[in-house]
Each structure stands twice: as structure tokens, then as C-alpha cells.
Design a protein around this motif. Structure first.
Motif, short mmCIF file in Angstrom:
data_model
loop_
_atom_site.label_atom_id
_atom_site.label_comp_id
_atom_site.label_asym_id
_atom_site.label_seq_id
_atom_site.Cartn_x
_atom_site.Cartn_y
_atom_site.Cartn_z
N SER A 1 -3.89 99.60 -55.32
CA SER A 1 -4.94 99.28 -56.29
C SER A 1 -6.20 98.82 -55.58
O SER A 1 -6.14 98.16 -54.55
N VAL A 2 -7.32 99.19 -56.17
CA VAL A 2 -8.60 98.78 -55.61
C VAL A 2 -8.86 97.34 -56.07
O VAL A 2 -8.69 97.02 -57.24
N ARG A 3 -9.24 96.49 -55.12
CA ARG A 3 -9.46 95.08 -55.48
C ARG A 3 -10.94 94.84 -55.77
O ARG A 3 -11.81 95.53 -55.23
N PRO A 4 -11.23 93.85 -56.64
CA PRO A 4 -12.62 93.54 -56.89
C PRO A 4 -13.28 92.97 -55.63
O PRO A 4 -12.60 92.30 -54.84
N SER A 5 -14.56 93.23 -55.43
CA SER A 5 -15.23 92.62 -54.28
C SER A 5 -16.54 91.99 -54.73
O SER A 5 -17.25 92.53 -55.58
N ILE A 6 -16.83 90.83 -54.14
CA ILE A 6 -18.01 90.07 -54.55
C ILE A 6 -19.23 90.59 -53.79
O ILE A 6 -19.31 90.47 -52.57
N LEU A 7 -20.17 91.17 -54.53
CA LEU A 7 -21.36 91.76 -53.91
C LEU A 7 -22.48 90.73 -53.77
O LEU A 7 -23.26 90.79 -52.82
N ILE A 8 -22.57 89.83 -54.75
CA ILE A 8 -23.56 88.75 -54.66
C ILE A 8 -22.83 87.44 -54.92
O ILE A 8 -22.08 87.32 -55.88
N ARG A 9 -23.05 86.50 -54.01
CA ARG A 9 -22.44 85.17 -54.17
C ARG A 9 -23.56 84.13 -54.09
O ARG A 9 -24.31 84.12 -53.12
N LYS A 10 -23.66 83.36 -55.14
CA LYS A 10 -24.70 82.31 -55.25
C LYS A 10 -26.09 82.85 -54.91
O LYS A 10 -26.82 82.28 -54.09
N GLY A 11 -26.41 83.97 -55.49
CA GLY A 11 -27.75 84.54 -55.35
C GLY A 11 -27.98 85.35 -54.09
O GLY A 11 -29.04 85.96 -53.93
N LYS A 12 -26.99 85.35 -53.18
CA LYS A 12 -27.18 86.06 -51.92
C LYS A 12 -26.29 87.31 -51.85
O LYS A 12 -25.06 87.20 -51.89
N PRO A 13 -26.92 88.49 -51.75
CA PRO A 13 -26.11 89.71 -51.62
C PRO A 13 -25.30 89.70 -50.32
O PRO A 13 -25.79 89.20 -49.29
N ASP A 14 -24.10 90.21 -50.39
CA ASP A 14 -23.22 90.25 -49.22
C ASP A 14 -23.25 91.68 -48.65
O ASP A 14 -22.62 92.59 -49.21
N PRO A 15 -23.99 91.89 -47.55
CA PRO A 15 -24.12 93.27 -47.01
C PRO A 15 -22.78 93.89 -46.65
O PRO A 15 -22.58 95.09 -46.83
N LYS A 16 -21.84 93.06 -46.16
CA LYS A 16 -20.55 93.59 -45.73
C LYS A 16 -19.77 94.12 -46.94
O LYS A 16 -19.22 95.23 -46.89
N ALA A 17 -19.78 93.33 -48.02
CA ALA A 17 -19.06 93.75 -49.23
C ALA A 17 -19.71 94.99 -49.83
O ALA A 17 -19.03 95.89 -50.33
N MET A 18 -21.06 95.03 -49.76
CA MET A 18 -21.78 96.20 -50.29
C MET A 18 -21.45 97.45 -49.49
O MET A 18 -21.28 98.53 -50.04
N GLU A 19 -21.35 97.27 -48.18
CA GLU A 19 -21.03 98.40 -47.30
C GLU A 19 -19.61 98.89 -47.58
O GLU A 19 -19.37 100.10 -47.67
N GLN A 20 -18.70 97.91 -47.74
CA GLN A 20 -17.30 98.29 -48.01
C GLN A 20 -17.18 99.03 -49.34
O GLN A 20 -16.38 99.95 -49.47
N SER A 21 -17.97 98.60 -50.33
CA SER A 21 -17.93 99.25 -51.65
C SER A 21 -18.84 100.46 -51.71
O SER A 21 -18.92 101.14 -52.74
N ARG A 22 -19.55 100.71 -50.60
CA ARG A 22 -20.51 101.81 -50.50
C ARG A 22 -21.53 101.77 -51.64
O ARG A 22 -21.80 102.76 -52.32
N ILE A 23 -22.07 100.57 -51.86
CA ILE A 23 -23.12 100.40 -52.87
C ILE A 23 -24.39 99.97 -52.13
O ILE A 23 -24.40 98.95 -51.43
N SER A 24 -25.44 100.77 -52.28
CA SER A 24 -26.69 100.46 -51.59
C SER A 24 -27.42 99.36 -52.36
O SER A 24 -27.12 99.09 -53.52
N ALA A 25 -28.42 98.77 -51.69
CA ALA A 25 -29.20 97.71 -52.33
C ALA A 25 -29.92 98.27 -53.56
O ALA A 25 -29.96 97.61 -54.60
#
Lengths: 122, 224
Positions: free
Chosen positions: B88-112
Motif C-alpha cells: 500500500s502507498v503510504r501518505p507523505s507529508i509535503l508541507i509541515r508547519k508552513g515549510k514544504p519538504d523537498p524530499k517528500a515532494m521528490e519521493q511523491s514526484r510532485i513539483s513545487a
């Protein structure tokens, strides 16, 4: 979880049906192949009767084979048996020999999908 | 048929692994195994319909096998954490407390750009307003705003409004929906009295709605 067990039962049933069908097809094809291999290389007086026996065997198992063997393959065996019979009747040795060889190949094709080989799967 | 059964198993497992690695972006609303089954079933089912030369079993065996595998797998996933984690695909936190997480975005292949576009679709223009943005297993992005960016709730404002629940469609084009009437907590007698009070019959009404708080809205068929 009831549906899981039910599905497990369905899967077992499918595997069982497939194995039984494979056994049936392999057995029938083995008999047909043996009969085809017993055909003489040159037609003689008993050849037509032998070919009739192959046709009779095919007719009696057509419904069963049709469950898992594609219809053009079954039709091909029938056509080649008929053609070998016609060549035997006219005494055309070359035509008969060619039809005989093709008939053996066509019969082998009937259970191709029941043989677990890398070539078949891939 | 043995070959068909083995091929079905191989294709199912291959697609399952492929879809799992393709990740959230490809999934839409479905789980990985559901998507794989849906993809395969639609193709397999059409085979004997379009090709008269092949026996029905060429479709029946794969369909039954896929159905069984899908149900078994979903049942096993409920019990096995390890397998759930694997498939199963797990949820990943892309923004935490107002700060985007580049690593999580890269893993989810979601661009800014894509993340910002998704935020705008949720009426968020500044990522600094976001407490959490989570890429969900179904491909959607959940956005939880910071308390300062959220609209104040009635609870925060210290107001206790009447709970209205939902509107029930009691009469639709002159026809009474008995199930909705019961769901709204009323009965036939209440409806008859209501209609009598408005000097209307069921046939005169286009829509009659009633919410859980008892508020009634009547739309007659003809304006009187």
C-alpha cells in the motif's frame, strides 16, 4: 473475512478445474497423437479406417476440448484429417505424407496451453 | 488453461508491483490492487466478446482468478502489517508547519508548481498558512490550515447554533418519499397536517424539504 474465505474457495476451485481440464486435454491429445503416429508413412488399405478413428475420437471429445482449446485449432485437426484421408483415398503419397506430418503437429498444438513451459508462458 | 492461469498470476503480480512503484500520482481514487484488477478485468472480459474463436474459459478463468486474488489480498492486507507496508502507498507529508519538504515532494514526484496549484485549488495562496499538506494514498492532497489562517469556528467564537443536520427530500414532484419521511423523524400524520395548514395536497407540491431541526421548505408546483 467471510468473503476472503469464499474467494479462497473460488481460487482453489479454479485451480482444481484448470488441473482437471489439463489432465483431460492431455489425455485426449495423447490418444490422438498415438493414433496419428500409428498412421503408416505411405497410405495402405487400413489408413482410411485409422483416420476415421481419429475423427471419431475428435468428434466424441470436441465439446470437452472446446472448453479450453481455441476453435480454429480443433477445426485445423479436422481439416488435416480429412485431407490426409482424401490423399490416402486417391493414393497421393506425397500429399498424404505432408498431411500426416501436419496433422501430428496440429494435434500437438491442441494441448500447447496445458504444457507448463517457459516458451508457452512467455 | 494452465498457461492462462499462470500468465494471469504473473501479469497480476507484475502490474501490482509496477503500480506500487508508480506511486500516488497514478492511482486516483483506487487502492493499488483495485486499480490493477480494474485494468485487467476490463481487458480480459472483452476478449471472448470480440473474438468468437476463443473459448469463454479464456476470460472466465482470469476473471475468477483476479476477483479471488483481489479479495484475498485485501483480506490479507487487513491482517498483515508487513504486506500492507509493502503493497500500500503510504501518505507523505509535503508541507509541515508552513515549510514544504523537498524530499517528500521528490519521493511523491510532485513539483513545487503542482503543489502550489493543488493548494490554490483549496483556496490556499500561501504555503506559510498550511500546518500540514499530505499526499494521500488515493492521490489527493489533504490540506490542514494553521489556526491563524483557518476560518473561526462557531466553537471558537463561543456560539452554539442550532444543529440543522441535513435536508430530507420528503416530496419530489408530488410523490412522497416514505423512507426520507421516516429519516427526518416525522410520519404521515405530520405531513398531512403540514399540507392541511398550507392548504395544499401532495400533488400540488414540486419539492418539500425538511431538515433535522424541523425547518420545512415547500416549493409548490405552481406559484399561487
Amino acid at each position: 473475512m467471510k468473503s476472503v474465505w469464499l474467494s479462497f474457495g473460488v481460487l482453489l476451485l479454479v485451480v482444481l478445474l484448470v488441473l482437471c481440464n489439463a489432465g483431460y486435454v492431455n489425455h485426449t491429445v495423447k490418444n490422438m497423437k498415438r493414433m496419428a503416429n500409428d498412421l503408416p508413412l505411405s497410405p495402405d488399405s487400413g489408413t482410411e479406417a485409422q483416420l476415421d478413428n481419429i475423427l471419431r475420437l475428435l468428434d466424441s471429445h470436441e465439446a470437452g476440448l472446446g472448453l479450453s482449446v481455441s476453435f480454429p485449432l480443433i477445426d485445423r485437426v479436422r481439416e488435416l484429417t480429412d485431407s490426409a484421408r482424401a490423399y490416402a483415398q486417391t493414393g497421393d503419397k506425397a500429399g498424404y505424407a505432408s498431411s500426416r506430418a501436419m496433422l501430428i503437429d496440429a494435434i500437438s498444438d491442441l494441448n500447447r496451453l496445458e504444457k507448463v513451459t517457459v516458451k508457452n508462458i512467455m | 488453461m494452465i498457461t492462462i492461469l499462470i500468465r494471469t498470476l504473473i501479469i497480476y503480480l507484475t502490474l501490482l508491483v509496477t503500480m506500487r512503484f508508480m506511486g500516488k500520482r497514478q492511482l486516483g481514487e483506487l487502492e493499488v490492487s483495485e486499480l490493477v484488477t480494474t485494468l485487467l478485468l476490463s481487458e480480459v472480459a472483452s476478449l471472448p466478446i470480440t473474438n468468437q474463436d476463443i473459448p469463454l474459459s479464456y476470460a472466465l478463468i482470469p476473471i475468477l482468478t483476479l476477483m479471488a486474488l483481489e479479495v484475498i489480498l485485501s483480506g490479507v492486507l487487513l491482517k498483515s502489517r508487513w504486506l500492507k507496508k509493502l503493497l500500500s502507498v503510504r501518505p507523505s507529508i509535503l508541507i509541515r508547519k508552513g515549510k514544504p519538504d523537498p524530499k517528500a515532494m521528490e519521493q511523491s514526484r510532485i513539483s513545487a508548481e503542482e503543489l502550489f496549484s493543488r493548494l490554490r485549488q483549496k483556496d490556499v495562496t500561501d504555503p506559510a498558512d498550511v500546518e500540514y499538506a499530505i499526499a494521500e494514498p488515493n492521490g489527493q492532497i489533504s490540506v490542514i490550515l494553521k489556526a491563524t489562517a483557518r476560518q473561526a469556528t462557531t466553537k471558537e467564537l463561543g456560539i452554539t447554533p442550532t444543529e440543522r443536520g441535513m435536508m430530507h427530500l420528503i416530496i419530489n414532484d408530488g410523490q412522497v418519499n416514505e423512507q426520507n419521511l421516516t429519516l427526518s423523524g416525522h410520519d404521515r400524520r405530520w405531513l398531512e397536517e403540514l399540507l392541511k395548514a398550507h392548504k395544499l395536497t401532495e400533488r400540488d407540491i414540486f419539492l418539500l424539504l425538511c431538515d433535522d431541526g424541523g425547518k420545512v421548505r415547500i416549493l409548490p408546483r405552481r406559484a399561487s
